[in-house]
Motif scaffolding. Sequence first.
Motif, PDB file in Angstrom:
ATOM      1  N   GLN A  23     -21.093 -17.250 -49.484  1.00 47.74           N
ATOM      2  CA  GLN A  23     -20.491 -18.310 -50.289  1.00 47.74           C
ATOM      3  C   GLN A  23     -19.583 -19.176 -49.428  1.00 47.74           C
ATOM      4  OE1 GLN A  23     -18.954 -17.763 -54.481  1.00 47.74           O
ATOM      5  NE2 GLN A  23     -17.008 -17.766 -53.398  1.00 47.74           N
ATOM      6  N   ALA A  24     -19.652 -20.480 -49.617  1.00 51.73           N
ATOM      7  CA  ALA A  24     -18.832 -21.408 -48.838  1.00 51.73           C
ATOM      8  C   ALA A  24     -17.834 -22.108 -49.750  1.00 51.73           C
ATOM      9  CB  ALA A  24     -19.713 -22.440 -48.146  1.00 51.73           C
ATOM     10  N   VAL A  25     -16.578 -22.139 -49.316  1.00 50.97           N
ATOM     11  CA  VAL A  25     -15.543 -22.890 -50.025  1.00 50.97           C
ATOM     12  C   VAL A  25     -15.149 -24.047 -49.110  1.00 50.97           C
ATOM     13  CG1 VAL A  25     -13.273 -22.832 -51.113  1.00 50.97           C
ATOM     14  CG2 VAL A  25     -14.729 -20.781 -51.148  1.00 50.97           C
ATOM     15  N   LEU A  26     -15.529 -25.251 -49.490  1.00 53.37           N
ATOM     16  CA  LEU A  26     -15.312 -26.432 -48.667  1.00 53.37           C
ATOM     17  C   LEU A  26     -14.358 -27.384 -49.377  1.00 53.37           C
ATOM     18  CD1 LEU A  26     -19.024 -26.884 -47.570  1.00 53.37           C
ATOM     19  CD2 LEU A  26     -17.156 -25.923 -46.217  1.00 53.37           C
ATOM     20  N   TYR A 145     -16.937 -32.414 -66.217  1.00 56.04           N
ATOM     21  CA  TYR A 145     -16.485 -33.796 -66.063  1.00 56.04           C
ATOM     22  C   TYR A 145     -15.894 -33.974 -64.671  1.00 56.04           C
ATOM     23  CZ  TYR A 145     -14.470 -38.279 -67.571  1.00 56.04           C
ATOM     24  OH  TYR A 145     -14.156 -39.608 -67.717  1.00 56.04           O
ATOM     25  N   PHE A 146     -16.628 -34.702 -63.814  1.00 58.39           N
ATOM     26  CA  PHE A 146     -16.242 -34.846 -62.413  1.00 58.39           C
ATOM     27  C   PHE A 146     -14.844 -35.432 -62.215  1.00 58.39           C
ATOM     28  CE2 PHE A 146     -16.162 -37.389 -58.477  1.00 58.39           C
ATOM     29  CZ  PHE A 146     -16.332 -36.376 -57.550  1.00 58.39           C
ATOM     30  N   PRO A 147     -14.434 -36.486 -62.942  1.00 55.79           N
ATOM     31  CA  PRO A 147     -13.085 -37.034 -62.711  1.00 55.79           C
ATOM     32  C   PRO A 147     -11.966 -36.026 -62.925  1.00 55.79           C
ATOM     33  CG  PRO A 147     -14.408 -38.621 -63.905  1.00 55.79           C
ATOM     34  CD  PRO A 147     -15.200 -37.346 -63.867  1.00 55.79           C
ATOM     35  N   ASP A 148     -12.205 -35.006 -63.739  1.00 60.19           N
ATOM     36  CA  ASP A 148     -11.211 -33.948 -63.937  1.00 60.19           C
ATOM     37  C   ASP A 148     -11.287 -32.872 -62.862  1.00 60.19           C
ATOM     38  OD1 ASP A 148     -10.222 -35.158 -66.180  1.00 60.19           O
ATOM     39  OD2 ASP A 148     -11.286 -33.874 -67.600  1.00 60.19           O
ATOM     40  N   ARG A 149     -12.258 -32.994 -61.950  1.00 55.75           N
ATOM     41  CA  ARG A 149     -12.522 -31.973 -60.932  1.00 55.75           C
ATOM     42  C   ARG A 149     -12.776 -30.634 -61.614  1.00 55.75           C
ATOM     43  NH1 ARG A 149     -12.939 -36.291 -59.102  1.00 55.75           N
ATOM     44  NH2 ARG A 149     -11.749 -37.179 -57.370  1.00 55.75           N
ATOM     45  N   GLN A 163     -19.681 -25.309 -57.643  1.00 53.53           N
ATOM     46  CA  GLN A 163     -18.612 -25.653 -58.572  1.00 53.53           C
ATOM     47  C   GLN A 163     -17.597 -26.556 -57.893  1.00 53.53           C
ATOM     48  OE1 GLN A 163     -17.593 -21.502 -59.747  1.00 53.53           O
ATOM     49  NE2 GLN A 163     -17.716 -22.264 -61.838  1.00 53.53           N
ATOM     50  N   ILE A 164     -17.178 -27.570 -58.614  1.00 53.66           N
ATOM     51  CA  ILE A 164     -16.180 -28.514 -58.126  1.00 53.66           C
ATOM     52  C   ILE A 164     -14.890 -28.249 -58.887  1.00 53.66           C
ATOM     53  CG2 ILE A 164     -15.562 -30.967 -57.945  1.00 53.66           C
ATOM     54  CD1 ILE A 164     -18.703 -31.436 -58.003  1.00 53.66           C
ATOM     55  N   GLY A 165     -13.800 -28.055 -58.163  1.00 56.66           N
ATOM     56  CA  GLY A 165     -12.557 -27.721 -58.841  1.00 56.66           C
ATOM     57  C   GLY A 165     -11.344 -28.068 -58.014  1.00 56.66           C
ATOM     58  N   ILE A 166     -10.191 -27.768 -58.569  1.00 54.01           N
ATOM     59  CA  ILE A 166      -8.929 -28.020 -57.893  1.00 54.01           C
ATOM     60  C   ILE A 166      -7.996 -26.870 -58.257  1.00 54.01           C
ATOM     61  CG2 ILE A 166      -8.039 -29.460 -59.782  1.00 54.01           C
ATOM     62  CD1 ILE A 166      -6.805 -31.268 -57.579  1.00 54.01           C
ATOM     63  N   ASN A 167      -7.366 -26.259 -57.253  1.00 56.55           N
ATOM     64  CA  ASN A 167      -6.475 -25.139 -57.562  1.00 56.55           C
ATOM     65  C   ASN A 167      -5.036 -25.618 -57.730  1.00 56.55           C
ATOM     66  OD1 ASN A 167      -5.309 -25.343 -54.962  1.00 56.55           O
ATOM     67  ND2 ASN A 167      -6.865 -23.991 -54.098  1.00 56.55           N
ATOM     68  N   LYS A 168      -4.151 -24.723 -58.088  1.00 58.55           N
ATOM     69  CA  LYS A 168      -2.778 -25.112 -58.414  1.00 58.55           C
ATOM     70  C   LYS A 168      -2.065 -25.749 -57.229  1.00 58.55           C
ATOM     71  CE  LYS A 168      -2.086 -21.676 -62.072  1.00 58.55           C
ATOM     72  NZ  LYS A 168      -1.295 -20.499 -62.513  1.00 58.55           N
ATOM     73  N   GLU A 169      -2.293 -25.174 -56.021  1.00 59.83           N
ATOM     74  CA  GLU A 169      -1.639 -25.724 -54.839  1.00 59.83           C
ATOM     75  C   GLU A 169      -2.116 -27.142 -54.573  1.00 59.83           C
ATOM     76  OE1 GLU A 169      -3.107 -22.829 -54.986  1.00 59.83           O
ATOM     77  OE2 GLU A 169      -1.433 -21.425 -54.834  1.00 59.83           O
ATOM     78  N   GLU A 170      -3.450 -27.364 -54.678  1.00 64.09           N
ATOM     79  CA  GLU A 170      -4.004 -28.693 -54.462  1.00 64.09           C
ATOM     80  C   GLU A 170      -3.513 -29.658 -55.530  1.00 64.09           C
ATOM     81  OE1 GLU A 170      -8.072 -27.694 -54.589  1.00 64.09           O
ATOM     82  OE2 GLU A 170      -8.180 -27.045 -52.511  1.00 64.09           O
ATOM     83  N   LEU A 179      -7.809 -34.644 -53.267  1.00 61.99           N
ATOM     84  CA  LEU A 179      -8.121 -33.418 -52.531  1.00 61.99           C
ATOM     85  C   LEU A 179      -8.629 -32.388 -53.536  1.00 61.99           C
ATOM     86  CD1 LEU A 179      -7.791 -31.888 -49.749  1.00 61.99           C
ATOM     87  CD2 LEU A 179      -5.635 -31.033 -50.685  1.00 61.99           C
ATOM     88  N   TYR A 180      -9.827 -31.871 -53.297  1.00 62.51           N
ATOM     89  CA  TYR A 180     -10.382 -30.860 -54.186  1.00 62.51           C
ATOM     90  C   TYR A 180     -11.354 -29.997 -53.402  1.00 62.51           C
ATOM     91  CZ  TYR A 180     -14.210 -34.316 -54.586  1.00 62.51           C
ATOM     92  OH  TYR A 180     -15.218 -35.220 -54.325  1.00 62.51           O
ATOM     93  N   HIS A 181     -11.853 -28.940 -54.012  1.00 64.05           N
ATOM     94  CA  HIS A 181     -12.762 -28.068 -53.286  1.00 64.05           C
ATOM     95  C   HIS A 181     -14.088 -27.904 -54.028  1.00 64.05           C
ATOM     96  CE1 HIS A 181     -10.374 -25.207 -55.816  1.00 64.05           C
ATOM     97  NE2 HIS A 181     -11.579 -24.729 -56.064  1.00 64.05           N
ATOM     98  N   VAL A 182     -15.089 -27.560 -53.245  1.00 66.79           N
ATOM     99  CA  VAL A 182     -16.435 -27.314 -53.767  1.00 66.79           C
ATOM    100  C   VAL A 182     -16.874 -25.944 -53.288  1.00 66.79           C
ATOM    101  CG1 VAL A 182     -18.833 -28.106 -53.853  1.00 66.79           C
ATOM    102  CG2 VAL A 182     -16.971 -29.788 -53.698  1.00 66.79           C
ATOM    103  N   VAL A 183     -17.188 -25.063 -54.226  1.00 68.59           N
ATOM    104  CA  VAL A 183     -17.662 -23.716 -53.900  1.00 68.59           C
ATOM    105  C   VAL A 183     -19.177 -23.721 -54.014  1.00 68.59           C
ATOM    106  CG1 VAL A 183     -17.503 -21.262 -54.467  1.00 68.59           C
ATOM    107  CG2 VAL A 183     -15.538 -22.771 -54.888  1.00 68.59           C
TER     108      VAL A 183
END
Length: 210
Positions: A23-26, A145-149, A163-170, A179-183
């Motif tokens: 699995q890649a977290v980019l 919904y992409f704009p919400d990451r 999966q496209i998301g954003i964690n609390k630190e980001e 800034l967001y991440h894609v798993v």
Amino acid sequence: MYMAAARADAMPIVSKLYCSSSQAVLVVRKRPHVVSGGGFVVTDCSQKVVFRVDGCGVSGSEGELILRDSSGEALLLIRRKGGMVQALSIHRKWKGYTFDYEGSQKLVFSLKEPNFSFLLRNNAIRVSTEPRRSNKDWDFEIKGYFPDRSCSIVDSLGNIVAQIGINKEEDQLMANKDLYHVVVRPGIDQVFTFGVVAVLDYIYGESTRC
């Protein structure tokens, strides 16, 4: 947010070279339009650049994006289908092409925007690949919904492949979601994944848009 372990069977769409066995977290970081026409940079956990997407300011054509590797070599040319027929159509289509050694273009995926109401959160955006991978008229769809990451790329069997998301630190660092991440699941083509992300970025009027 993170997906459960899955089989690492390669599912190349652009190339098996971009199908990781794990699995890649980019991380995606958007660039301002004054830098290479906008777009974004994709880095790994060590902040090494893996891909970059140049916005339409580079090619000079609206609705045209280029995904490059870390050395700047073009991997995907992504174009929005144009013309009068397109203008009158309910659906808008994007085409993703790879390049062979002689520079010829080969179609590898098509993405269909449902209609002008695609901004609604419950409208799925669907993607088909060449060659086709399912008996449906699409092989992947975007849920969320992409704009919400907060969205996923799902295959025709309902499996989440990215999966496209954003964690609390980001979220605290970048409230505007620059800034967001894609798993990306093991075995899934990462070039294809970020080709789809590039189109989502454009149709929602973000960093790649002129």
